[in-house]
Structures are given as structure tokens and as C-alpha cells.
Scaffold this active site. Structure first.
Site, PDB file in Angstrom:
ATOM      1  N   PHE A 189      -2.837 -10.194  11.643  1.00  0.00           N
ATOM      2  CA  PHE A 189      -2.926 -10.366  13.078  1.00  0.00           C
ATOM      3  C   PHE A 189      -3.203  -9.112  13.640  1.00  0.00           C
ATOM      4  O   PHE A 189      -3.076  -8.717  14.846  1.00  0.00           O
ATOM      5  CB  PHE A 189      -1.478 -10.584  13.351  1.00  0.00           C
ATOM      6  CG  PHE A 189      -0.815 -11.860  12.853  1.00  0.00           C
ATOM      7  CD1 PHE A 189      -1.846 -13.021  13.140  1.00  0.00           C
ATOM      8  CD2 PHE A 189       0.222 -12.059  12.456  1.00  0.00           C
ATOM      9  CE1 PHE A 189      -1.409 -14.281  12.612  1.00  0.00           C
ATOM     10  CE2 PHE A 189       0.945 -13.430  11.949  1.00  0.00           C
ATOM     11  CZ  PHE A 189      -0.150 -14.580  12.020  1.00  0.00           C
ATOM     12  N   HIS A 190      -3.986  -7.943  12.621  1.00  0.00           N
ATOM     13  CA  HIS A 190      -4.336  -6.858  13.392  1.00  0.00           C
ATOM     14  C   HIS A 190      -5.797  -7.048  14.011  1.00  0.00           C
ATOM     15  O   HIS A 190      -6.784  -7.026  13.092  1.00  0.00           O
ATOM     16  CB  HIS A 190      -4.515  -5.664  12.416  1.00  0.00           C
ATOM     17  CG  HIS A 190      -4.448  -4.422  12.976  1.00  0.00           C
ATOM     18  ND1 HIS A 190      -5.247  -4.037  13.901  1.00  0.00           N
ATOM     19  CD2 HIS A 190      -3.787  -3.276  12.608  1.00  0.00           C
ATOM     20  CE1 HIS A 190      -5.363  -2.728  14.134  1.00  0.00           C
ATOM     21  NE2 HIS A 190      -4.190  -2.371  13.458  1.00  0.00           N
ATOM     22  N   GLU A 234      -9.935   5.627  13.987  1.00  0.00           N
ATOM     23  CA  GLU A 234      -9.457   4.457  14.082  1.00  0.00           C
ATOM     24  C   GLU A 234      -8.898   4.349  15.525  1.00  0.00           C
ATOM     25  O   GLU A 234      -8.084   4.797  16.013  1.00  0.00           O
ATOM     26  CB  GLU A 234      -8.255   4.101  13.165  1.00  0.00           C
ATOM     27  CG  GLU A 234      -8.641   3.637  11.821  1.00  0.00           C
ATOM     28  CD  GLU A 234      -7.452   3.274  11.016  1.00  0.00           C
ATOM     29  OE1 GLU A 234      -6.445   2.506  11.456  1.00  0.00           O
ATOM     30  OE2 GLU A 234      -7.341   3.512   9.687  1.00  0.00           O
ATOM     31  N   ARG A 248       0.970  -1.197   0.051  1.00  0.00           N
ATOM     32  CA  ARG A 248      -0.195  -0.045  -0.109  1.00  0.00           C
ATOM     33  C   ARG A 248       1.040   1.278  -0.028  1.00  0.00           C
ATOM     34  O   ARG A 248       1.980   1.232   0.679  1.00  0.00           O
ATOM     35  CB  ARG A 248      -0.977   0.018   1.281  1.00  0.00           C
ATOM     36  CG  ARG A 248      -0.280  -0.004   2.618  1.00  0.00           C
ATOM     37  CD  ARG A 248      -1.530   0.238   3.633  1.00  0.00           C
ATOM     38  NE  ARG A 248      -0.821   0.549   4.949  1.00  0.00           N
ATOM     39  CZ  ARG A 248      -1.581   0.673   5.930  1.00  0.00           C
ATOM     40  NH1 ARG A 248      -2.856   0.579   6.031  1.00  0.00           N
ATOM     41  NH2 ARG A 248      -0.924   1.023   7.198  1.00  0.00           N
ATOM     42  N   ASN A 269      -6.635   7.087   3.304  1.00  0.00           N
ATOM     43  CA  ASN A 269      -6.471   6.561   4.329  1.00  0.00           C
ATOM     44  C   ASN A 269      -4.961   6.967   4.606  1.00  0.00           C
ATOM     45  O   ASN A 269      -3.969   6.755   4.054  1.00  0.00           O
ATOM     46  CB  ASN A 269      -6.393   5.084   4.458  1.00  0.00           C
ATOM     47  CG  ASN A 269      -6.282   4.575   5.753  1.00  0.00           C
ATOM     48  OD1 ASN A 269      -7.030   4.622   6.663  1.00  0.00           O
ATOM     49  ND2 ASN A 269      -4.948   3.847   5.977  1.00  0.00           N
ATOM     50  N   GLU A 270      -4.839   7.370   5.875  1.00  0.00           N
ATOM     51  CA  GLU A 270      -3.481   7.960   6.667  1.00  0.00           C
ATOM     52  C   GLU A 270      -2.549   8.823   5.495  1.00  0.00           C
ATOM     53  O   GLU A 270      -1.801   8.404   5.271  1.00  0.00           O
ATOM     54  CB  GLU A 270      -2.859   6.780   7.026  1.00  0.00           C
ATOM     55  CG  GLU A 270      -3.559   5.896   8.107  1.00  0.00           C
ATOM     56  CD  GLU A 270      -3.265   4.575   8.437  1.00  0.00           C
ATOM     57  OE1 GLU A 270      -2.310   4.041   7.693  1.00  0.00           O
ATOM     58  OE2 GLU A 270      -3.557   4.154   9.256  1.00  0.00           O
ATOM     59  N   CYS A 310       8.639   9.794  -2.818  1.00  0.00           N
ATOM     60  CA  CYS A 310       9.222   9.175  -4.043  1.00  0.00           C
ATOM     61  C   CYS A 310      10.448  10.069  -4.330  1.00  0.00           C
ATOM     62  O   CYS A 310      10.388  11.200  -4.351  1.00  0.00           O
ATOM     63  CB  CYS A 310       8.127   9.240  -4.925  1.00  0.00           C
ATOM     64  SG  CYS A 310       8.461   8.562  -6.792  1.00  0.00           S
TER      65      CYS A 310
END
Length: 654
Positions: free
Chosen positions: A343-344, A292, A103, A141-142, A149
């Protein structure tokens, strides 16, 4: 009060949607955030849009009377787009082009990507801009994470940004001091990006402007996304989730200007703490949303050691509300058994059965129905501010005065001491009008222009109290060392000269003695102060500079300015200096409770709502002076009571 959860309908069989939504209503949820990573489902092939599945989910939300915060994908592009434009992928600092499959791996300066991302945004705005359930728009998101870059597209746009800023090559050469190491340029095409070099670093001016450019790049695209929704969906607020101080490549003060409501993530206690909440509230000087909120243990390649203890999820929820949150959306409903975040964890476990965390969050939902009427119209009002500067942090990142002096850590020493003394603080930019604050702390405001210096001096002259630390103002706006050590206006304000400054060996520890006899450690950094008008608060105890002042105070105009000339790891020093400042300025603790207990307050000017939270691992005793009303337990409260670990009491006093 908006209370809900992040949900990914595209991850689950449609037969699971309705049972999930019914269970959400049992938890008293009234909002769900969706779709921020769903570009491949919304536009599976170029120009072919599929909103039917989203329509079906919204229909079920309508049946459960559930509001929707609609996410707008942008930086997680579908495979067909990266196939069409392979140069869309980020080029790393090492010169490697990232592969598809993670991502935030696309270049924000690519000439064609914005067209596709904005086209998707417009299609969604056209379809759902007047939908009665779509309460708000969540942009991607975020945005404060990823996407740095070093490709040719970035170099070209960076060059254009610099042309706009400096106008001529001569001004750029002078500002950055490119005569050093013969780096002067004679043509704009000769500019370069600060990609990987050998063991010698890049020019500080280049690094500083590149940080500013990276932040500006994000701000510009968020502005374009926001404009699309303001045109097509003018009645629905726009937000995006910002992150903790551990993420700092985007200046959130600037980014927040492009959105209607500040939102954030909150995953305490490791990378997040309440300072991040106060930063969010301070960005626009208004309440904010948490989109969140930690529920189960977060994790990527690990699991378990951040599992919240009983009561912990509830306490951190109220901590967010107590610092100004008007919405709490937990991440996430259930963990995914596939993909990179297996695992989140979330509220439910993989088996979808209700559990202790679900019950705890449901308890909060019931309590919020009682509390919400009292919270309406309230916000946090602070009498104290701490200066927080992205520019200073960027300047320090590559050229720290000492390897063990880190911006965030040092900032938090002052913030956490104020919290232990039960005083709330706003986190404001150095150019903010400070006149409403009784006291201001300025830790490591490393990079400073004349406007900032004048602002601080004016604040003190007009009656404010300022705590100014070593290395503040050491650099100018171009990331060059200030020749005069202290700008004249700052020197006059502090009433001192600095004879010499130097870093100490990491193992070396000295001491300083205060006028009242207290002894504190001194390490990492030393300023040798020559008082001109200032009063000496503490002096160094040994070494060849024994007797030199380490801490001073000076009356200036109607106010007072303190100077902290050394670093210390001694918590007693911060307790001492903060106590002194608060007493002199008349700032009172919200409620007198043990240092391990946190207190916040929200007020509308008439009624005040106090949040008392025990973050310690032991039972704490509270003694109230006066009579309060416990909003959750519907009872009068006065005198002595105990609060268990992770316990919360919410009290009103009118």
C-alpha cells in the site's frame, strides 16, 4: 540538479525495464536509485554472485542516458546467511529472538555478519567502481532505523566500548552512581544491557551510554563500508538516507562524518517537516540530497488518507530544494503488488499508466530545466541557529521532567515560529562554533558538560543573543543531575539564581504577565527565578508563587541571554519572544508575506533565489517591496499578487 526515482528492477519482469526507463525520461529524470534491498539476487548462494541482471539493467540505463545511484545491501540479509548463523537475528528488549522475514532484524555486533556484508560491498565496488553510469553509492537503507539488539554479542562489545571509555571499573561505578540500589560491579563481566526490567527503570548513566554505544555501532560499520568504496571506487561519492527527527537512535551528526554527501527521506506532512531538511543541511554545513521524496501516499497496512492533493507533490519538492536539496529522487516508480509495502504508493499506480501525479512530477522536471542554471552554486545561509542535541534527547527519553514535555515537540515550537516569521535556521550541535549567528535558541539542552556551557557563555560574551530554556543543563555528561541547578558560568551569563523548580499537574494552568501588559498561559513546568542582574520580562500571575519572574533577560559581555523558566502552549508567547530577539539582533524576514506562507532563499553571494510556498488551504495575498524575476514564468514581478493553496513562486533578485 539530479532528478529521478527509486526503482527495483528485481521486482519486475525484464520486459518492463525499457518502457519504464523511457517513461522516466519523459518525466525529465536523469537518475535512478537501485539495489539497496537486492542481496538475495546479487548473492543467491554463499560466494556465488550474479551481476548479470544488473549489467543488463545498466545497459538499458545507458541507452536512456540515465545515471545510477547504486544501493549496497547490508542489513537485509539473504535466508542462507541467517540459516548459517541463527544468532545473527536481533534479540529484543523483552529477550525474544526475532524471526527471519522482515527487515533490519540482524545484530550489527555479530562477529561474522560484517565479513559477508563488506565482501558483497567490495565485489560491487570492484565491478562498478569505474562504471561511467554509476554516479554514487548508497549504503544500505535507513541506517537510523532498527537494529537495537540485546544479545550476548552486543553485551560483549558494549563492555569493550565501556572499557575504552572509562578505563577502570571504579571510574564506571562512580560515573553511573552504581552505589545506588547496590548495583556496583567488581568485574567487567558483570556488566549488563538495559533490557526489559520490572516497573522500575534502569540506571540513567547506563541508559545514556547504551544509546551512545548503539549509535557508535552503526557509525563504525558505515565507516567500514565507506572505506571499502573509497579504496576501490574513489571517484564516486558515498551516501546513505537519514530520516526525520522521529528516528533518533543514531546521532546523525556523527554518522554524517562517515559519508561524503548527506541524503534523506522526505515524507511530509506528518512525520516529516522542513526542520528535517534543515537538519540534513546542517549536518555537514552543505547542500544535501533527497533520495526518497514522497510522491504518492506512503503506507504499510493502510492506504489513501495521505494521498497528496493536486500541487502538493510539486510544492513539497520545491520545499526540499528551497532548503538546500541538490537531488530529488521520488519513492517509488510504481507500488509493489506483493510484499510488506503493497500500500506504499508511488508515481504510477499498479496498472503502470500515467496519471496526475506523473504529470505533476513531469511538470516539475520541465521547470527544473529552467531553474537549474540559477540554482548552480547556491546554498542556504542562516543568521539564526537552534541547538539540536541527540544526547539531550536520549537523556530525556527515559526520565522526562514532565510527561507532556517532549523534546521534538518543544524544539519545533521555536523552529516553526522562526519559519512563520520567515527566517531560516541552521540546526547545530551545542559544541558548534556559534560566532557566525546573530541569535541562537537553546530549547531543552538537558544534558550538558562544561565544554557546552563554556561555549554558550563565550558566544553571548562575544556579542551573541541566546534564548536558554528551563531544564537546559539540568544533567551532566553522565546523565546525573547537576547539584548547582545552574553551572556557575551559565548562572553568570543569565544573571539569575533558580530558587526552586517543579512540575505542574497536567491539568493545572497558570498565567504570566509581561511588562508590556501581555498575558500568556504557563503550564507543565515552573522555575522560581531570583534575578541577580537580569531584567524581568514576565512574572507568574497567581498561585503561591505569584510575582516570581518567569522570563528574564540579561546583558552579558557584548551580548544578551534570555531565560525562559516555564512551559507554555500559547503560540503568542513564542511569536512575542522570537519577534523581540529578531528585532534586537537585526535579523530581517526574507520577504514579508503572511505567516501561513513559507519563504526560503538560496544564494551564491551574488544572486538570491527565493522560494515562496503557500502551505495554507486558502488563497494568500503577497505584496512585494521591490522588483523580482519569476524564474518559472519568465516574467517580472512586483507589487501585489495571489498564490493558490500548494502554490509555488520562485523569484530571483540580484
Amino acid at each position: 540538479m539530479y532528478y529521478g526515482v527509486d526503482y527495483y528492477p528485481e521486482h519486475w519482469d525484464e520486459t518492463m525495464w525499457e518502457p519504464d526507463l523511457r517513461l522516466m525520461k519523459e518525466a525529465r529524470f536523469n537518475m535512478v536509485r537501485i539495489a539497496e534491498f537486492a542481496w538475495s539476487r546479487l548473492e543467491p548462494r554463499e560466494g556465488e554472485y550474479d551481476f548479470a541482471w544488473l549489467d543488463r539493467f545498466l545497459k538499458l540505463c545507458n541507452e536512456q542516458d540515465m545515471l545510477v545511484m547504486m544501493g549496497i545491501p547490508a542489513r537485509n540479509v539473504p535466508a542462507w546467511l541467517i540459516k548459517k548463523f541463527p544468532d545473527l537475528a536481533v534479540v529484543t528488549k523483552e529477550g525474544i529472538r526475532e524471526s527471519f522475514g522482515s527487515r533490519y532484524t540482524i545484530c550489527l555486533n555479530h562477529p561474522y555478519w560484517p565479513q559477508y556484508a563488506l565482501r558483497l560491498a567490495e565485489k560491487m565496488a570492484e565491478r562498478y567502481g569505474s562504471h561511467p553510469l554509476v554516479h554514487s553509492w548508497h549504503l544500505d537503507n535507513e541506517y537510523g532505523d532498527g537494529n537495537i539488539c540485546y544479545c550476548e554479542h552486543c553485551r560483549i562489545r558494549f563492555t569493550e566500548w565501556l572499557k575504552e571509555k572509562y578505563g577502570t571499573i571504579q571510574k564506571l561505578n562512580a560515573a553511573w552512581g552504581l552505589v545506588f540500589w547496590s548495583l556496583e560491579i567488581s568485574d567487567w563481566d558483570e556488566l549488563w544491557l538495559p533490557a526489559m526490567t520490572n516497573r522500575f527503570g534502569h540506571n540513567p548513566g547506563l541508559l545514556q551510554d547504551h544509546h551512545r554505544f548503539v549509535s557508535w555501532t552503526t557509525e563504525q560499520f558505515v565507516m567500514k563500508q565507506g572505506d571499502a568504496f573509497r579504496k576501490l571506487a574513489p571517484d564516486q561519492p558515498i551516501t546513505t538516507n537519514l530520516q526525520s527527527m522521529t528516528r533518533y537512535h543514531t546521532d546523525y551528526y556523527q554518522l554524517s562524518e562517515q559519508i561524503d554527501m548527506v541524503s534523506t527521506n522526505y515524507y511530509p506532512p506528518l512525520s516529516y517537516n522542513s526542520a528535517d531538511l534543515d537538519l540534513m543541511r546542517s549536518l555537514k554545513n552543505q547542500n544535501f540530497w533527497v533520495v526518497e521524496q514522497k510522491s504518492g501516499p506512503p503506507g504499510w497496512a493502510h492506504n489513501g488518507y495521505l494521498t497528496p492533493a493536486p500541487g502538493e507533490t510539486r510544492m513539497y519538492t520545491y520545499q526540499a530544494i528551497g532548503h538546500g536539496a541538490d537531488a530529488i529522487l521520488y519513492f517509488r516508480w510504481r507500488p509493489s503488488n506483493f510484499g510488506q509495502e503493497q500500500f506504499h504508493k508511488g508515481i504510477l499506480d499498479y496498472d503502470s499508466k500515467t496519471n496526475r501525479i506523473f504529470k505533476e512530477i513531469s511538470q516539475v522536471g520541465e521547470e527544473l530545466q529552467k531553474i537549474a542554471p540559477a540554482l548552480k552554486g547556491t546554498t542556504c545561509q542562516a543568521e539564526v541557529a537552534i541547538l539540536f542535541s541527540y544526547d539531550s534527547r536520549w537523556a530525556l527519553e527515559h526520565y522526562y521532567p514532565h510527561p507532556d514535555i517532549q523534546y521534538r515537540d518543544y524544539f519545533l515550537t521555536y523552529y516553526l515560529e522562526l519559519q512563520r516569521q520567515h527566517v531560516m535556521a541552521d540546526l547545530v550541535q551545542p559544541k558548534t562554533d556559534l560566532s557566525k549567528y546573530k541569535a541562537v535558541f537553546a530549547p531543552l539542552v538537558y544534558l550538558m558538560d562544561q565544554e557546552i556551557a563554556d561555549n554558550l557563555a563565550r558566544y553571548v560574551e562575544q556579542g551573541g543573543t541566546l534564548v536558554y530554556t528551563f531544564r537546559s543543563g539540568a544533567k551532566d555528561e553522565y546523565n546525573n543531575v547537576v547539584r548547582s541547578t545552574l553551572r556557575p558560568v551559565i548562572r553568570n551569563m543569565l544573571g539569575i539564581e533558580i530558587e526552586e523548580s517543579f512540575a505542574l499537574n497536567p491539568q493545572e494552568v497558570n498565567f504570566m504577565s509581561a511588562a508590556n501588559g501581555d498575558i500568556f498561559s504557563s503550564s507543565r513546568w515552573v522555575d522560581l527565578i531570583q534575578p541577580v542582574q537580569a531584567e524581568v520580562i514576565a512574572r507568574y500571575e497567581s498561585q503561591w508563587y505569584k510575582g516570581y519572574p518567569a522570563v528574564t533577560s540579561n546583558s552579558y559581555g557584548k551580548g544578551k541571554a534570555y531565560y525562559i523558566g516555564t512551559f507554555t502552549e500559547d503560540d503568542r508567547f513564542y511569536e512575542s519572544i522570537v519577534s523581540r530577539v529578531l528585532q534586537e539582533t537585526g535579523v530581517q524576514p526574507l520577504i514579508n508575506v503572511p505567516r501561513e506562507v513559507e519563504v526560503t532563499v538560496r544564494t551564491d553571494g551574488h544572486k538570491s533565489i527565493y522560494f515562496i510556498m503557500n502551505r495554507a488551504s486558502e488563497l494568500q495575498e503577497i505584496v512585494l517591496s521591490g522588483t523580482y524575476w519569476d524564474v518559472i514564468q519568465d516574467m517580472e514581478l512586483q507589487g501585489r499578487f495571489e498564490i493558490e493553496p500548494f502554490g509555488v513562486r520562485i523569484l530571483t533578485k540580484t
